[in-house]
Motif scaffolding. Structure first.
Motif, mmCIF file in Angstrom:
data_model
loop_
_atom_site.group_PDB
_atom_site.id
_atom_site.type_symbol
_atom_site.label_atom_id
_atom_site.label_comp_id
_atom_site.label_asym_id
_atom_site.label_seq_id
_atom_site.Cartn_x
_atom_site.Cartn_y
_atom_site.Cartn_z
ATOM 1 N N SER A 1 0.810 -30.862 22.828
ATOM 2 C CA SER A 1 -0.645 -30.853 22.652
ATOM 3 C C SER A 1 -1.368 -31.482 23.834
ATOM 4 N N THR B 1 -5.220 -32.994 24.179
ATOM 5 C CA THR B 1 -6.392 -33.299 23.366
ATOM 6 C C THR B 1 -7.452 -34.055 24.156
ATOM 7 N N ASP C 1 -1.230 -26.766 21.484
ATOM 8 C CA ASP C 1 -2.515 -27.157 20.888
ATOM 9 C C ASP C 1 -3.458 -27.643 21.977
ATOM 10 N N ASP D 1 -7.088 -29.220 22.046
ATOM 11 C CA ASP D 1 -8.216 -29.772 21.285
ATOM 12 C C ASP D 1 -9.321 -30.146 22.259
ATOM 13 N N HIS E 1 -3.238 -22.603 20.080
ATOM 14 C CA HIS E 1 -4.287 -22.966 19.132
ATOM 15 C C HIS E 1 -5.402 -23.697 19.874
ATOM 16 N N HIS F 1 -8.999 -25.669 19.560
ATOM 17 C CA HIS F 1 -9.899 -26.381 18.661
ATOM 18 C C HIS F 1 -11.155 -26.749 19.456
ATOM 19 N N TYR G 1 -5.575 -17.108 23.957
ATOM 20 C CA TYR G 1 -5.361 -18.043 22.853
ATOM 21 C C TYR G 1 -4.907 -17.265 21.623
ATOM 22 N N ARG H 1 -10.931 -29.593 10.797
ATOM 23 C CA ARG H 1 -10.614 -28.307 11.396
ATOM 24 C C ARG H 1 -10.763 -27.208 10.352
#
Length: 518
Positions: free
Chosen positions: A266, A268, A294, A296, A316, A318, A335, A346
């Protein structure tokens, strides 16, 4: 070679404590007198020469059987340069609350745990060093040095091509190299993580180009002050990491650059502040070809500069309503799904009210026209089972493309949009056909046409006559059998013939996708 007789009283105490790994604490117990930033005023009772420390670490005092030798020193003023370049250091070094007059040189050294916590250090050079443990600089203030052999830029902490089996602990540290490189760690290879959490401040660029960080990079709540003019605050080009955590109030006054970075888990920015360069002329985030699972991007407020995600790939995404600045580079951005909301909240963006309008406006933030962001968005809607939303996106793509065409093509584009929605809304043609048929039927019912040849042909039927005008191919026998002496109705007949050709051409162009693409 130092002899015991040459040592000062605090140096003898350190010498005697070393074989058993005992800690020598020279602090007075008074918070005012023990402040590290006032270490330059400490007297000889707290002074230890760097040469003594180096001698002990290199085996000057034999170890005691049954004990683990270790140099533990607190509250000392260390004079001279701690020169351990190329050394094989077999003992751990622990300095706490110390004030060093000159830089620490670990160039090419091999060492075990190195801890310099809560101290003031005028630079640490550890290029090509091998540390079989942790490098702990928590709560320390590290100033810039000028003697790095690998670069000609002022650098405070240099770890170029270093290998560290444990972690690098920088939480609460302050690394200062204004206008230069606060941390230079290109090619750094880690087995543990790099922890620069709350309280960490870097003045100058933090460079981790090509670093291998399987334990991750954690900068939660950190503050990075890049060079003032178009400066980069954090550079992670081509780095490989398991996790990169730039959340919880992380602030970058300068560009964050992740060009070609590969993050296996991830990335973020939840609650982060991306101010971009202080001169206001540079991007806030540059991440072309970045890869992560991920991503974010629920930042605290819109970044002040451009966000560049060209060619990036994430599984993913966000984001939130205020994630994106006025300019976003999305060409080639791929994506798998999008979830929208604030940090910790979320929900799937697909199916939400005004979802398509919001996403199309997001794409329109890209300078110029590129078809790929629209195709990617439509593909996402289609995979989620929202085919109608996918078609709306593709219509928006054609409308955006239309702005780039010459005037004649724009007119044709408007016509296709109005009649069949560029082929993605063929039902519009049916609406037009119904409306024109109704108009013709009512208009032609009010008059009486003249036969082309008396006594021949089918009786006049306004409805069938109108359909015959609108259908350009074939015929129903009405259009060629009757004509109008009434000029206005004759002109209406001509118009319906023209509309029939236009509708037919638009339907064929749309349904068969012969409309020019991209």
């Amino acid at each position: 070679m130092l002899s015991y007789d040459e040592l000062t009283f605090p140096e003898r105490e350190l010498w005697d404590a070393f074989p058993e790994g005992l800690r020598l604490d020279l602090r007075t117990g008074s918070p005012e007198e023990d402040r590290v930033d006032e270490g330059g005023r400490w007297g000889p009772e707290r002074r230890v020469r760097a040469a003594v420390i180096a001698a002990l670490l290199l085996g000057a005092n034999a170890t005691q059987p049954g004990a683990v030798a270790c140099l533990r020193l607190a509250g000392a003023r260390i004079s001279g340069r701690l020169n351990l370049a190329g050394a094989q250091i077999v003992h751990a070094l622990w300095l706490d609350g110390c004030w060093l007059e000159e830089p620490v040189d670990l160039l090419g050294a091999s060492a075990h745990t190195v801890v310099i916590s809560g101290s003031r250090v005028p630079g640490i050079e550890a290029d090509a060093a091998r540390i079989e443990g942790v490098l702990d600089l928590r709560r320390s203030v590290v100033e810039s040095l000028d003697f790095s052999p690998f670069n000609h830029v002022r650098t405070a902490l240099s770890l170029t091509d270093a290998r560290i089996s444990g972690g690098v602990l920088l939480s609460g540290a302050e690394i200062n190299a204004p206008g230069g490189w606060a941390v230079a760690a290109g090619g750094l290879v880690m087995e543990g993580g790099v922890f620069c959490n709350r309280g960490f401040v870097a003045r100058g660029e933090v460079r981790l180009l090509g670093a291998q960080l399987p334990g991750g990079l954690f900068m939660k709540g950190a503050r990075l002050e890049g060079p003032s003019e178009r400066g980069v605050a954090l550079a992670l080009d081509n780095a490989a990491a398991s996790t990169i955590d730039l959340s919880g109030g992380f602030t970058a006054n300068g560009t964050v650059r992740l060009r070609g970075a590969r993050i296996s888990d991830s990335l973020t920015f939840a609650g982060a502040v991306l101010n971009g360069p202080l001169d206001g002329h540079g991007p806030s985030l540059v991440a072309p070809r970045m890869q992560t699972v991920d991503f974010d991007f629920t930042v605290a407020h819109p970044p002040s500069g451009t966000v560049d995600l060209r060619g990036a790939q994430v599984s993913h995404l966000h984001d939130s309503e205020h994630s994106w600045p006025e300019a976003v580079e999305l060409d080639g951005f791929v994506y798998g799904s999008i979830k929208m909301g604030e940090a910790g909240d979320r929900r799937e963006a697909v199916g939400q009210r005004d979802s398509v309008a919001h996403r199309v406006a997001w794409i329109r933030r890209s300078p110029g026209y590129s078809p790929q962001p629209y195709e990617q968005l439509a593909s996402w809607y289609r995979k989620a089972g929202h085919d109608d939303d996918a078609r709306r996106v593709l219509v928006a793509k054609q409308r955006h493309r239309r702005r780039t065409l010459h005037p004649a093509a724009r007119v044709w584009g408007h016509l296709l949009d109005t009649t069949v929605g560029y082929g993605y809304r063929p039902w519009l043609a049916g609406v037009w056909l119904l409306a024109l048929t109704l108009l013709g039927t009512l208009s032609f019912s009010a008059g009486t046409p003249k036969p082309v040849q008396k006594g021949e042909g089918a009786p006049f039927q306004p409805f069938v006559y109108t359909l015959d005008l609108l259908i350009p191919i074939g015929g129903l026998g009405q259009r060629t059998a009757w004509y109008w002496s009434n000029g206005s109705l004759q002109w209406l007949a001509y118009l319906l013939i023209a509309f029939g050709w236009v509708l037919t051409t638009a339907i064929i162009a749309g349904v068969t996708r012969t409309v020019q693409k991209n």
